[in-house]
Motif scaffolding. Structure first.
Motif, PDB file in Angstrom:
ATOM      1  N   TYR A  98       0.967  -1.286   0.078  1.00 46.92           N
ATOM      2  CA  TYR A  98       0.006   0.044  -0.068  1.00 46.92           C
ATOM      3  C   TYR A  98       0.954   1.133  -0.241  1.00 46.92           C
ATOM      4  CZ  TYR A  98      -3.708  -3.207   1.903  1.00 46.92           C
ATOM      5  OH  TYR A  98      -4.405  -4.288   1.983  1.00 46.92           O
ATOM      6  N   TYR A  99       0.391   2.288  -0.502  1.00 46.05           N
ATOM      7  CA  TYR A  99       1.316   3.713  -0.608  1.00 46.05           C
ATOM      8  C   TYR A  99      -0.005   4.762  -0.476  1.00 46.05           C
ATOM      9  CZ  TYR A  99       5.315   1.200  -2.573  1.00 46.05           C
ATOM     10  OH  TYR A  99       6.054   0.197  -2.926  1.00 46.05           O
ATOM     11  N   ALA A 100       0.576   5.667   0.263  1.00 48.72           N
ATOM     12  CA  ALA A 100      -0.206   6.941   0.213  1.00 48.72           C
ATOM     13  C   ALA A 100      -0.055   7.518  -1.068  1.00 48.72           C
ATOM     14  CB  ALA A 100       0.238   7.856   1.501  1.00 48.72           C
ATOM     15  N   ASP A 101      -1.126   8.319  -1.485  1.00 49.79           N
ATOM     16  CA  ASP A 101      -1.337   8.970  -2.801  1.00 49.79           C
ATOM     17  C   ASP A 101      -0.213  10.036  -2.907  1.00 49.79           C
ATOM     18  OD1 ASP A 101      -4.736   9.177  -3.033  1.00 49.79           O
ATOM     19  OD2 ASP A 101      -3.493   7.488  -3.328  1.00 49.79           O
ATOM     20  N   SER A 102       0.170  10.506  -1.830  1.00 52.57           N
ATOM     21  CA  SER A 102       1.338  11.557  -1.717  1.00 52.57           C
ATOM     22  C   SER A 102       2.628  11.148  -2.193  1.00 52.57           C
ATOM     23  CB  SER A 102       1.443  12.340  -0.325  1.00 52.57           C
ATOM     24  OG  SER A 102       1.686  11.481   0.499  1.00 52.57           O
ATOM     25  N   VAL A 103       2.908   9.743  -1.943  1.00 51.72           N
ATOM     26  CA  VAL A 103       4.275   9.213  -2.344  1.00 51.72           C
ATOM     27  C   VAL A 103       4.299   8.153  -3.460  1.00 51.72           C
ATOM     28  CG1 VAL A 103       4.732   9.421   0.131  1.00 51.72           C
ATOM     29  CG2 VAL A 103       4.220   7.247  -0.739  1.00 51.72           C
ATOM     30  N   LYS A 104       2.874   7.780  -3.911  1.00 45.20           N
ATOM     31  CA  LYS A 104       3.030   7.074  -5.004  1.00 45.20           C
ATOM     32  C   LYS A 104       3.725   7.581  -5.923  1.00 45.20           C
ATOM     33  CE  LYS A 104      -1.653   4.835  -4.281  1.00 45.20           C
ATOM     34  NZ  LYS A 104      -2.947   4.784  -4.834  1.00 45.20           N
ATOM     35  N   GLY A 105       4.805   6.441  -6.587  1.00 47.98           N
ATOM     36  CA  GLY A 105       5.556   6.685  -7.845  1.00 47.98           C
ATOM     37  C   GLY A 105       6.796   7.212  -7.432  1.00 47.98           C
ATOM     38  N   ARG A 106       6.992   7.709  -6.244  1.00 53.91           N
ATOM     39  CA  ARG A 106       8.434   8.145  -5.611  1.00 53.91           C
ATOM     40  C   ARG A 106       8.790   7.080  -4.642  1.00 53.91           C
ATOM     41  NH1 ARG A 106       8.593  12.639  -2.882  1.00 53.91           N
ATOM     42  NH2 ARG A 106       6.205  12.586  -1.911  1.00 53.91           N
ATOM     43  N   PHE A 107       8.124   6.719  -3.898  1.00 55.42           N
ATOM     44  CA  PHE A 107       8.590   5.737  -2.831  1.00 55.42           C
ATOM     45  C   PHE A 107       8.247   4.316  -3.158  1.00 55.42           C
ATOM     46  CE2 PHE A 107       8.090   8.936   1.313  1.00 55.42           C
ATOM     47  CZ  PHE A 107       8.608   9.721   0.210  1.00 55.42           C
ATOM     48  N   THR A 108       9.304   3.465  -2.693  1.00 50.81           N
ATOM     49  CA  THR A 108       9.109   2.150  -3.212  1.00 50.81           C
ATOM     50  C   THR A 108       9.437   1.188  -1.565  1.00 50.81           C
ATOM     51  OG1 THR A 108       9.721   2.310  -5.236  1.00 50.81           O
ATOM     52  CG2 THR A 108       9.800  -0.107  -4.257  1.00 50.81           C
TER      53      THR A 108
END
Length: 123
Positions: free
Chosen positions: A59-69
């Protein structure tokens, strides 16, 4: 008894990357879901990312999707959070939590918590 220690925080400029680690001792992490959370000064704690025990669910917060893994290495009893393209608004204390149920961990309702590591993004 499960004990978690976060590391890897520090100072980064906007656009740079940092890699956080959450390392467990006392218990094997392989059956636990792990969540990363952050809390900025004056703000409520928010979930950043979460990974299930088998690493299939993330799961990822929308604010970090595409930037955090988020990833995990059960052999090293460690979960990682790779943070790229950092923004000033990513500045916060980052903590990890471990629990048997991914939904409960992601909701911040369950788990053993580490002490946190400071991430500061500033030019």
């Amino acid at each position: 008894q499960l004990h978690l220690v976060e590391s890897g925080g520090g100072l980064a400029q906007p656009g740079e990357s940092l890699n956080l680690s959450c390392t467990a001792s006392g218990v094997a992490l392989e059956t636990y879901s792990i969540g990363w959370f952050r809390q900025a000064p004056g703000k409520e704690r928010e979930g950043v990312s979460c990974i299930g025990s088998n690493a299939v669910l993330t799961y990822y917060a929308d604010s970090v999707k595409g930037r955090f893994t988020i990833s995990r290495d059960n052999a090293k009893n460690t979960v990682y959070l790779q943070m790229s393209r950092l923004k000033p608004e990513d500045t916060a204390i980052y903590s990890c939590a471990a629990g048997p149920n991914i939904a409960a961990v992601w909701a911040g309702l369950d788990g053993v918590w580490g002490q946190g590591t400071q991430v500061t993004v500033s030019s």
